[in-house]
Design a protein around this motif. Structure first.
Motif, PDB file in Angstrom:
ATOM      1  N   THR A   1       0.998  -1.425  -0.620  1.00  0.00           N
ATOM      2  CA  THR A   1       0.336  -0.340  -0.138  1.00  0.00           C
ATOM      3  C   THR A   1       1.069   1.125  -0.134  1.00  0.00           C
ATOM      4  OG1 THR A   1      -0.407  -0.268   1.944  1.00  0.00           O
ATOM      5  CG2 THR A   1      -2.123  -1.455   0.970  1.00  0.00           C
ATOM      6  N   GLU A   2       1.951   0.637  -0.238  1.00  0.00           N
ATOM      7  CA  GLU A   2       2.921   2.079  -0.103  1.00  0.00           C
ATOM      8  C   GLU A   2       3.107   2.971  -1.316  1.00  0.00           C
ATOM      9  OE1 GLU A   2       7.848   3.268   0.681  1.00  0.00           O
ATOM     10  OE2 GLU A   2       7.112   1.246  -0.661  1.00  0.00           O
ATOM     11  N   ASN A   3       2.507   4.626  -0.937  1.00  0.00           N
ATOM     12  CA  ASN A   3       2.234   5.371  -2.225  1.00  0.00           C
ATOM     13  C   ASN A   3       0.709   5.202  -2.815  1.00  0.00           C
ATOM     14  OD1 ASN A   3       5.114   6.200  -2.274  1.00  0.00           O
ATOM     15  ND2 ASN A   3       5.356   4.764  -3.372  1.00  0.00           N
ATOM     16  N   LEU A   4       0.363   4.762  -2.385  1.00  0.00           N
ATOM     17  CA  LEU A   4      -1.477   4.490  -2.710  1.00  0.00           C
ATOM     18  C   LEU A   4      -2.159   5.776  -2.089  1.00  0.00           C
ATOM     19  CD1 LEU A   4      -1.970   0.073  -3.146  1.00  0.00           C
ATOM     20  CD2 LEU A   4      -1.226   2.297  -4.686  1.00  0.00           C
ATOM     21  N   ASP A   5      -2.862   6.273  -2.680  1.00  0.00           N
ATOM     22  CA  ASP A   5      -3.863   7.091  -1.769  1.00  0.00           C
ATOM     23  C   ASP A   5      -4.922   6.256  -1.550  1.00  0.00           C
ATOM     24  OD1 ASP A   5      -6.719   6.016  -3.042  1.00  0.00           O
ATOM     25  OD2 ASP A   5      -5.927   6.951  -5.246  1.00  0.00           O
ATOM     26  N   PRO A   6      -5.502   6.772  -0.230  1.00  0.00           N
ATOM     27  CA  PRO A   6      -5.789   6.151   0.927  1.00  0.00           C
ATOM     28  C   PRO A   6      -7.678   4.936   0.544  1.00  0.00           C
ATOM     29  CG  PRO A   6      -5.974   8.344   2.227  1.00  0.00           C
ATOM     30  CD  PRO A   6      -5.183   8.051   0.279  1.00  0.00           C
ATOM     31  N   GLU A   7      -7.784   5.192  -0.842  1.00  0.00           N
ATOM     32  CA  GLU A   7      -9.135   4.726  -1.189  1.00  0.00           C
ATOM     33  C   GLU A   7      -8.267   3.371  -1.332  1.00  0.00           C
ATOM     34  OE1 GLU A   7     -12.747   5.206  -4.157  1.00  0.00           O
ATOM     35  OE2 GLU A   7     -11.941   7.105  -3.328  1.00  0.00           O
ATOM     36  N   VAL A   8      -8.135   3.696  -2.506  1.00  0.00           N
ATOM     37  CA  VAL A   8      -7.071   2.864  -3.211  1.00  0.00           C
ATOM     38  C   VAL A   8      -6.905   1.310  -2.412  1.00  0.00           C
ATOM     39  CG1 VAL A   8      -5.164   1.814  -5.252  1.00  0.00           C
ATOM     40  CG2 VAL A   8      -6.523   2.971  -5.279  1.00  0.00           C
ATOM     41  N   ALA A   9      -5.786   1.903  -1.269  1.00  0.00           N
ATOM     42  CA  ALA A   9      -5.175   1.241  -0.191  1.00  0.00           C
ATOM     43  C   ALA A   9      -5.858   0.283   0.960  1.00  0.00           C
ATOM     44  CB  ALA A   9      -4.018   1.843   0.716  1.00  0.00           C
ATOM     45  N   SER A  10      -7.430   1.337   0.819  1.00  0.00           N
ATOM     46  CA  SER A  10      -8.597   0.804   1.492  1.00  0.00           C
ATOM     47  C   SER A  10      -9.025  -0.316   0.596  1.00  0.00           C
ATOM     48  CB  SER A  10      -8.822   1.307   1.903  1.00  0.00           C
ATOM     49  OG  SER A  10     -10.390   0.873   2.694  1.00  0.00           O
ATOM     50  N   LYS A  11      -8.810  -0.358  -0.435  1.00  0.00           N
ATOM     51  CA  LYS A  11      -9.431  -1.742  -1.028  1.00  0.00           C
ATOM     52  C   LYS A  11      -8.304  -2.615  -1.542  1.00  0.00           C
ATOM     53  CE  LYS A  11     -12.324   1.432  -3.907  1.00  0.00           C
ATOM     54  NZ  LYS A  11     -12.646   2.165  -4.981  1.00  0.00           N
ATOM     55  N   LEU A  12      -7.535  -2.421  -1.497  1.00  0.00           N
ATOM     56  CA  LEU A  12      -6.339  -3.713  -1.596  1.00  0.00           C
ATOM     57  C   LEU A  12      -6.387  -4.123   0.248  1.00  0.00           C
ATOM     58  CD1 LEU A  12      -3.821  -4.764  -3.107  1.00  0.00           C
ATOM     59  CD2 LEU A  12      -2.453  -2.939  -2.613  1.00  0.00           C
ATOM     60  N   ARG A  13      -6.373  -3.549   0.576  1.00  0.00           N
ATOM     61  CA  ARG A  13      -6.423  -4.341   2.359  1.00  0.00           C
ATOM     62  C   ARG A  13      -7.727  -4.876   1.980  1.00  0.00           C
ATOM     63  NH1 ARG A  13      -4.154   0.586   4.263  1.00  0.00           N
ATOM     64  NH2 ARG A  13      -6.658   1.531   4.926  1.00  0.00           N
ATOM     65  N   GLN A  14      -8.842  -4.530   1.828  1.00  0.00           N
ATOM     66  CA  GLN A  14      -9.446  -5.933   1.854  1.00  0.00           C
ATOM     67  C   GLN A  14     -10.084  -7.031   1.008  1.00  0.00           C
ATOM     68  OE1 GLN A  14     -13.213  -2.899   0.095  1.00  0.00           O
ATOM     69  NE2 GLN A  14     -12.847  -2.083   2.511  1.00  0.00           N
ATOM     70  N   ARG A  15      -8.966  -6.616  -0.298  1.00  0.00           N
ATOM     71  CA  ARG A  15      -8.641  -7.852  -0.843  1.00  0.00           C
ATOM     72  C   ARG A  15      -7.561  -8.430  -0.290  1.00  0.00           C
ATOM     73  NH1 ARG A  15     -10.190 -11.142  -4.166  1.00  0.00           N
ATOM     74  NH2 ARG A  15      -8.450 -11.998  -5.879  1.00  0.00           N
ATOM     75  N   ILE A  16      -6.649  -8.255  -0.094  1.00  0.00           N
ATOM     76  CA  ILE A  16      -5.727  -8.812   0.766  1.00  0.00           C
ATOM     77  C   ILE A  16      -6.252  -9.756   2.222  1.00  0.00           C
ATOM     78  CG2 ILE A  16      -3.641  -8.889   2.141  1.00  0.00           C
ATOM     79  CD1 ILE A  16      -2.577  -6.586   0.652  1.00  0.00           C
ATOM     80  N   THR A  17      -7.254  -8.931   2.217  1.00  0.00           N
ATOM     81  CA  THR A  17      -7.435 -10.414   4.013  1.00  0.00           C
ATOM     82  C   THR A  17      -8.998 -10.828   3.675  1.00  0.00           C
ATOM     83  OG1 THR A  17      -7.895  -7.896   4.856  1.00  0.00           O
ATOM     84  CG2 THR A  17      -9.817 -10.123   5.655  1.00  0.00           C
TER      85      THR A  17
END
Length: 190
Positions: free
Chosen positions: A65-81
């Motif tokens: 999630t480094e260098n990602l904007d907060p919304e994209v980082a949040s979606k990526l964290r959901q995908r990783i989960t």
């Protein structure tokens, strides 16, 4: 090479489902852009897409999630989960908030050797500070101080971050960035 060409190249080299990663990581607007023209966050998303094209049982992710904007980082964290329900994900991070949100165990490497291995729920730190860059002054909403461009909030635990973010967003204030102002994981190396 465009993003579409790069993903097609990787599909030919390693196989996998190119269309699924394009959809999962919302890469459609980037497909015809040259890789060299992408921001660091966009390049990170394309790199993650490459690693997620095949259905691996073990996935290694280095600060995705480094260098990602907060919304994209949040979606990526959901995908990783979601992925972690069926797969083993080894995820490196200097971000304790993210580590607590995603991880079940923490492994700390110090000089190439495992110095700590424990359930993340047992991880205790002495100090936790986050900085929020927002569209408006948030000092009337949360207890904070101003440091440069950031409103700095001292917390006892990273789990306090989500309610604070929700409180700010409920006031229709845009959050541009959230970052740790100190790294509590350093406590583990002392």
């Amino acid at each position: 090479m465009t993003v579409r060409e790069a993903l097609s190249f990787f599909k030919e080299m390693i196989g996998g489902d190119q269309d699924k990663v394009i959809q999962d990581l919302e890469l459609q607007p980037l497909l015809d852009k040259k890789i060299s023209q992408l921001s660091q966050g966009q390049k990170k998303r394309v790199s993650i897409a490459k690693s997620m094209m095949l259905d691996y049982n073990v996935i290694l992710m280095d600060e995705p999630t480094e260098n990602l904007d907060p919304e994209v980082a949040s979606k990526l964290r959901q995908r990783i989960t979601q992925l972690s329900k069926d797969k083993v994900i080894l995820y490196t991070s200097h971000n304790l908030y993210e580590a607590r949100e995603l991880g079940r165990f923490v492994i700390v490497l110090n000089e190439g050797k495992i110095s700590t291995f424990l359930p993340i729920s047992e991880l205790r730190t002495s100090d936790y500070e986050i900085g929020i860059r927002a569209s408006e002054d948030i000092s009337g909403i949360v207890d904070c101080t101003k440091r440069g461009d950031y409103f700095v909030i001292k917390l006892k635990d990273p789990e306090e971050v989500n309610p604070i973010i929700q409180k700010i967003m409920n006031k229709n204030i845009k959050i541009y960035e959230i970052k740790e102002m100190s790294n509590p994981l350093e406590d583990l190396l002392r």
